[in-house]
Write a protein that holds these residues in place. Structure first.
Motif, PDB file in Angstrom:
ATOM      1  N   LYS A 146       0.846  -1.197   0.000  1.00 16.94           N
ATOM      2  CA  LYS A 146       0.000   0.000   0.000  1.00 16.94           C
ATOM      3  C   LYS A 146       0.877   1.241   0.000  1.00 16.94           C
ATOM      4  O   LYS A 146       1.929   1.268   0.617  1.00 16.94           O
ATOM      5  CB  LYS A 146      -0.875   0.027   1.247  1.00 16.94           C
ATOM      6  N   VAL A 147       0.397   2.239  -0.667  1.00 23.15           N
ATOM      7  CA  VAL A 147       1.137   3.499  -0.743  1.00 23.15           C
ATOM      8  C   VAL A 147       0.292   4.602  -0.126  1.00 23.15           C
ATOM      9  O   VAL A 147      -0.860   4.788  -0.502  1.00 23.15           O
ATOM     10  CB  VAL A 147       1.442   3.858  -2.217  1.00 23.15           C
ATOM     11  N   TYR A 148       0.872   5.306   0.840  1.00 29.21           N
ATOM     12  CA  TYR A 148       0.168   6.426   1.471  1.00 29.21           C
ATOM     13  C   TYR A 148       0.870   7.720   1.123  1.00 29.21           C
ATOM     14  O   TYR A 148       2.091   7.765   1.051  1.00 29.21           O
ATOM     15  CB  TYR A 148       0.181   6.266   2.989  1.00 29.21           C
ATOM     16  N   GLY A 149       0.098   8.756   0.945  1.00 32.77           N
ATOM     17  CA  GLY A 149       0.705  10.041   0.596  1.00 32.77           C
ATOM     18  C   GLY A 149       0.289  11.146   1.548  1.00 32.77           C
ATOM     19  O   GLY A 149      -0.709  11.030   2.254  1.00 32.77           O
ATOM     20  N   TYR A 150       1.046  12.215   1.562  1.00 33.68           N
ATOM     21  CA  TYR A 150       0.796  13.361   2.442  1.00 33.68           C
ATOM     22  C   TYR A 150       1.452  14.562   1.793  1.00 33.68           C
ATOM     23  O   TYR A 150       2.581  14.480   1.345  1.00 33.68           O
ATOM     24  CB  TYR A 150       1.431  13.055   3.796  1.00 33.68           C
ATOM     25  N   VAL A 151       0.715  15.672   1.732  1.00 35.92           N
ATOM     26  CA  VAL A 151       1.283  16.870   1.111  1.00 35.92           C
ATOM     27  C   VAL A 151       1.241  18.025   2.098  1.00 35.92           C
ATOM     28  O   VAL A 151       0.207  18.284   2.697  1.00 35.92           O
ATOM     29  CB  VAL A 151       0.484  17.257  -0.150  1.00 35.92           C
TER      30      VAL A 151
END
Lengths: 217, 161
Positions: A146-151
């Motif tokens: 799984k890939v999680y992102g945050y900006v």
């Protein structure tokens, strides 16, 4: 028409694509050797001679080249948790994985996931969107992670790649990981000796990331 | 209690130090330009770091105007303990921030005295604004003008690329 490489392996893809002009024989150089070029790439990506060299030896032994290729493949597809950042121009400022191998795969994953991140930033423009977005979704149905992102507001993107077999990691844990990352990144940013855009070399940041990865694995 | 004053003193010393350094080298005209750009550069880097810290818990900004409002309120408050008094815009990328009692100028004078020295004390703040905006993804050109101390106006022109 086509000669095999120095190790006796069939010719490179490039040379398959090239039409020989007349029947001129091109001198075989070391760079024409497929086995060597693949091993050199593997070495560049992993930096781990101990796994790459035995594979190369097997490949060049002639009889066992298939086993050598199997070894190289194992080097690439080792799954782990990794943490990567990238700024406005979308190059990574920091990349770390456990175990510290197969970073190339994560480079690739992260680059593709950046597209999804960009999409989310632009669509969420009008609505008062949340700062973070989670779970970009399974980018590759065949791979199981799984890939999680945050900006952040300064357009720095954080990406965490987690093994799917590690189902104990819940939503709020991922959120807290991102919070910790953001806090440490802010500290790095405020360090006068750090120039924005440089790769991150702060030891405090490293130790925070290691602690986090140890805790989650 | 004495917190605000600390930075004011430091800033004054910074400005005089930069000018003293340059005076011992080249001719006068080049001095002014280099000194101002040195101070502006300092402000730029600090602005980048500060904005990272200030926007840590803030939701994403909707548009440029939102960014400027944040700058005028929260950012200015965190640095100068007050908000910008007036924000004007032509809705085409130019914003004018007016501060009627700019913290770094209050001790210099309260009238027309020392007006020609004022730009030195505004360079750092211009850099601060430019750095903050640059980290939020907006390239800009920031200039400042003073007609009556201690009130000053910062003009921000967002570069559309």
């Amino acid at each position: 028409m086509f000669s095999p490489c120095l190790c006796g392996f069939p010719p490179t893809v490039q040379r398959h694509a090239v039409r020989p002009i007349g029947h001129a024989k091109l001198p075989l150089g070391v760079s024409d050797c497929l086995c060597l070029s693949v091993c050199l790439s593997a070495l560049r990506w992993t930096g781990d001679l101990s796994t790459v060299y035995p594979a190369f030896r097997l490949m060049t032994a002639g009889i066992g080249w298939m086993d050598g290729w199997m070894e190289i493949c194992k080097v690439f597809f080792h799954l782990s948790v990794s943490v990567i950042l990238s700024p406005l121009q979308n190059y990574p400022l920091y990349i770390r994985s456990v175990p510290s191998q197969s970073e190339l795969k994560f480079h690739y994953t992260v680059h593709t996931s950046l597209d999804v991140v960009e999409e989310k930033i632009s669509t969420a423009g009008k609505a008062m969107a949340e700062q973070r977005e989670l779970y970009l979704g399974l980018l590759y149905p065949t791979e199981d992670y799984k890939v999680y992102g945050y900006v952040t507001n300064s357009k720095v993107k954080f990406v965490i790649v987690v093994d799917s077999s590690n189902t104990s990691l819940r939503d709020n844990e991922i959120r807290s990981m991102f919070r910790k990352l953001h806090n440490s990144f802010t500290d790095v940013m405020c360090n006068p000796f750090y120039n924005p855009g440089d790769p991150i070399q702060s030891r405090a940041f490293d130790s925070m990331v290691s602690a986090m990865m140890v805790q989650s694995s | 209690m004495a917190d605000d004053v600390l930075f004011e003193f430091l800033h004054m010393e910074m400005v005089s130090h930069v000018y003293k350094e340059q005076a011992s080298r080249d001719d006068i005209d080049k001095d002014r330009i280099t000194c101002v750009s040195i101070l502006e550069g300092m402000g730029f880097r600090v602005g980048q770091g500060l904005i990272e810290r200030c926007t840590k818990d803030y939701p994403t900004f909707k548009d440029d105007l939102d960014v400027m409002k944040f700058l005028c309120k929260d950012f200015w408050t965190s640095i100068f303990r007050k908000q910008v008094d007036n924000l004007r815009t032509n809705h085409q990328g130019t914003y004018v921030l007016q501060d009627n009692k700019f913290a770094l100028l209050t001790q210099v004078s309260s009238g027309k005295q020392h007006l020609e020295e004022a730009p030195k004390y505004l360079a750092y703040s211009c850099g601060l604004i430019r750095g903050a905006l640059s980290n939020l993804g907006l390239e800009s050109v920031v200039t400042a003008e003073v007609s009556l101390m201690p009130s000053c106006k910062f003009q921000v022109v967002i570069q559309k690329s």
